[in-house]
Design an enzyme around this catalytic site. Sequence first.
Site, short mmCIF file in Angstrom:
data_model
loop_
_atom_site.label_atom_id
_atom_site.label_comp_id
_atom_site.label_asym_id
_atom_site.label_seq_id
_atom_site.Cartn_x
_atom_site.Cartn_y
_atom_site.Cartn_z
N LYS A 132 17.55 15.44 -5.36
CA LYS A 132 17.57 14.03 -4.94
C LYS A 132 17.31 13.11 -6.13
CE LYS A 132 16.09 15.00 -0.23
NZ LYS A 132 14.95 15.11 0.66
N LEU B 14 11.16 23.38 0.17
CA LEU B 14 12.32 22.57 0.53
C LEU B 14 11.77 21.35 1.27
CD1 LEU B 14 14.96 25.16 1.87
CD2 LEU B 14 14.94 24.02 -0.34
N ASP B 15 12.37 20.18 1.04
CA ASP B 15 11.89 18.97 1.68
C ASP B 15 12.02 19.07 3.21
OD1 ASP B 15 11.44 17.88 -0.81
OD2 ASP B 15 13.41 16.90 -0.89
N TYR B 16 11.28 18.21 3.89
CA TYR B 16 11.28 18.12 5.36
C TYR B 16 12.70 18.05 5.91
CZ TYR B 16 9.45 16.39 9.87
OH TYR B 16 9.12 16.25 11.19
#
Length: 239
Positions: A191, A101-103
């Site tokens: 995204k 999962l992204d930051y």
Amino acid sequence: MERLQKYIASCGVASRRKAEELITEGKVQVNGRKVTELGVKINPQKDKVKVNGQLLAQEKPVYYLLNKPKGVVTTTNDEKGRNTVIDLIETNTRIYPVGRLDYDTTGALILTNDGNLANLLMRPDSQVDKTYIAKVKGIVQIPDIQKLRNGIIIDGVKTKKASVRLKSVDKKKETSTVVLTIHEGKNHQIKKMFESLGYKVIKLRREKIAFLDLKGLMPGEYRNLSIKEVKVLYSLCKK
Ligand code: URA
């Protein structure tokens, strides 16, 4: 008898794919002999397997479901010294996150030392659903919802069919909230899917991995998976 790479993965050293790399790179020994070809089978009760000179032992498998907060990276260690998801879990076992999962993304993340389950869940043809709630800038148009459902070309490849629902729009703030269920896990997939239609994701949360939701878990909190939950995950992966 068990395939060498499967055994290495079950010892929590690496995912099965990584274990294959370790073998072909010549970093694995069985009973003192270097093995570089894939497909060798070993007896976990009798054979001595070393990776980078270290004798392996099968660890008890552990499984956690974390509600990942913002501002932590999904790796085992970060070269920039940022907090990682591993820092949030109290364990002496060497675990690693299943997927990424992204930051700035929050939500459901499985961590385990079971390289076999990790490998099955991360396979590109995995049929395990992942449900995200995305808040995006702009009013998402219905034809765009249909495009998200049918698949969008990102990085030259069309995404698989997805289940997508426009949950709400805030006309004043000009934002929309969209619920998406996908099987894949391409880098920054959600995204990029919105980006290619001209929308920017401003908040992203993974609500669910298969049947595992965030009930009872505040951001930063985690729980163990039950044996039954692990069995169901395995059975979903094999479908
Ligand atoms: N898709 C993204 O864009 N980011 C995530 O963190 C997960 C899915």
